[in-house]
Design an enzyme around this catalytic site. Structure first.
Site, PDB file in Angstrom:
ATOM      1  N   GLU A  57     -65.520 -49.471  51.687  1.00  9.62           N
ATOM      2  CA  GLU A  57     -65.306 -48.455  52.723  1.00  9.62           C
ATOM      3  C   GLU A  57     -65.559 -47.038  52.218  1.00  9.62           C
ATOM      4  O   GLU A  57     -64.934 -46.593  51.250  1.00  9.62           O
ATOM      5  CB  GLU A  57     -63.880 -48.552  53.276  1.00  9.62           C
ATOM      6  CG  GLU A  57     -63.620 -47.625  54.450  1.00  9.62           C
ATOM      7  CD  GLU A  57     -62.278 -47.887  55.127  1.00  9.62           C
ATOM      8  OE1 GLU A  57     -62.067 -47.385  56.241  1.00  9.62           O
ATOM      9  OE2 GLU A  57     -61.444 -48.603  54.538  1.00  9.62           O
TER      10      GLU A  57
ATOM     11  N   LYS B  99     -62.141 -51.221  60.371  1.00  7.44           N
ATOM     12  CA  LYS B  99     -60.988 -51.879  60.976  1.00  7.44           C
ATOM     13  C   LYS B  99     -61.497 -53.148  61.624  1.00  7.44           C
ATOM     14  O   LYS B  99     -62.355 -53.108  62.510  1.00  7.44           O
ATOM     15  CB  LYS B  99     -60.297 -50.979  62.011  1.00  7.44           C
ATOM     16  CG  LYS B  99     -59.227 -50.092  61.419  1.00  7.44           C
ATOM     17  CD  LYS B  99     -57.995 -50.898  61.062  1.00  7.44           C
ATOM     18  CE  LYS B  99     -57.082 -50.141  60.109  1.00  7.44           C
ATOM     19  NZ  LYS B  99     -57.407 -50.380  58.700  1.00  7.44           N
TER      20      LYS B  99
END
Length: 282
Positions: A78, A95
Site C-alpha cells: 500500500e 480496503k
C-alpha cells in the site's frame, strides 16, 4: 516457535461489536481495528527478509536494521503518499482483502466476489473520500481526481481492492506539507479521522508502534515516496511482533473480521516460521 495474539478471538470479536456500537451511536462511520501477534522467535533479519521477498512479494518491500537487536522487515502493498519532482501527489488506499484461490477458476471467482462486495466498496469509498479531503488541503483546487476506483490487485497471498487518488501540489507547498496533512493514512484510522482515532485509542489495548505508520523517503529534489506499514514484522531482542486488523463498518460480521485479520497476519507469519525453521503456529 508459535505466535500469540494480543487479543484472542472472543476478545477481538467483542472489540468489533464495540466499534459497531460507536457507528450506531453516530460517533464514526468506519473504524480500522487492529491488534498484535507476538512470538519469542528471533530469526536473522536478512534471512527473514529473503523469505518474505520470495513468499510475499510486494511493491514496498524494505529491510531496516536499527542497531544490533532491532530490525524491520516490510512487504507492504500500500502506497501512503508519493510526490513527483513535478508536484504530482498520489495515494493508493487499500480496503478490501480476500485470500488467493486454490486454482485459477476459484481465484477469478474470489476476485469477482471482492469487486462486487457492497461492504468492501463502502469501506474503500469512505477512505477514498477521506484521502481526497486530506490532499485537497495541499493541492490546487479542482486537481484532486480518482483515476482508478475499486481496482482489484493480486499479490502472492491475497487480492486487494485498491483506489488511486491524485492531485497537483500547490506551488507554495512541499512533500512534507502533503505528509503533515495526510498522516496517518485514512485506511489505518477510519472516518472521521480524528474522532475515530480517539475511539480506537480506548478500544485497542496498546500503542500500535511502527505498524500502520509510514516508511519511505523524502528526496532533496522535492520528491517523496512513502508506504503504509502493513504486512510488516518488527524484530527486537524480545522476539518479533506483527500487526494486523481491518475496517469495521455497520455491515461487519465479527467472526469474518477475525478471519480477515488472521489472513493478513499469516502473509508474514508463515515466512517468519520458514526463516526460523518451519515450526508450526501455536
Amino acid at each position: 516457535g508459535g505466535f500469540v495474539a494480543e487479543r484472542g478471538q472472543k476478545e477481538y470479536e467483542e472489540a468489533v461489536n464495540v466499534c459497531k456500537g460507536h457507528i450506531v451511536e453516530g460517533e464514526s462511520y468506519e473504524l480500522c481495528l487492529t491488534t498484535k501477534l507476538k512470538s519469542w522467535m528471533r530469526p536473522d533479519p536478512l534471512a527473514l527478509y529473503g523469505v518474505l521477498r520470495q513468499r510475499n512479494r510486494a511493491p514496498y518491500a524494505a529491510l531496516l536494521r536499527l542497531g544490533r537487536n532491532s530490525a524491520v522487515c516490510c512487504s507492504s502493498p500500500e502506497r501512503f503518499l508519493s510526490v513527483s519532482r513535478q508536484g504530482v501527489v498520489e495515494s493508493r488506499p487499500i480496503k478490501g482483502t480476500r485470500r488467493r484461490g486454490k486454482c485459477d477458476e476459484e481465484d477469478e471467482d474470489i476476485k469477482k466476489e471482492l469487486f462486487g462486495c457492497v461492504k468492501d466498496r463502502a469501506e474503500n469509498l469512505m477512505v477514498v473520500d477521506l484521502v481526497r479531503s486530506d490532499l485537497s488541503r495541499v493541492c490546487e483546487p479542482g486537481t484532486v481526481r480518482v483515476p482508478r476506483l475499486f481496482a482489484i490487485e493480486s499479490y502472492a497471498t491475497v487480492h486487494q481492492m485498491v483506489t488511486v487518488v491524485r492531485g497537483s501540489l500547490k506551488s507554495d507547498r512541499s512533500a512534507v506539507d502533503a505528509f503533515e496533512n495526510a498522516f496517518p493514512m485514512g485506511s489505518m484510522t477510519g472516518a472521521p479521522k480524528t474522532r475515530t482515532m480517539s475511539l480506537l485509542e480506548d478500544i485497542e489495548q496498546s500503542p500500535r508502534g511502527l505498524y500502520s505508520g509510514t516508511l519511505g523517503y523524502f528526496s532533496v529534489n522535492g520528491a517523496a515516496d512513502l508506504a503504509v506499514v502493513i504486512r510488516t514484522i518488527s524484530l527486537s531482542e524480545k522476539g518479533i511482533t506483527v500487526g494486523a486488523g481491518g475496517a469495521i463498518t455497520i455491515l461487519s460480521d465479527a467472526e469474518d473480521e477475525w478471519r480477515e485479520m488472521l489472513l493478513k497476519a499469516n502473509s508474514v507469519i508463515e515466512p517468519a516460521l520458514e526463516a526460523w525453521g518451519g515450526k508450526n503456529v501455536a
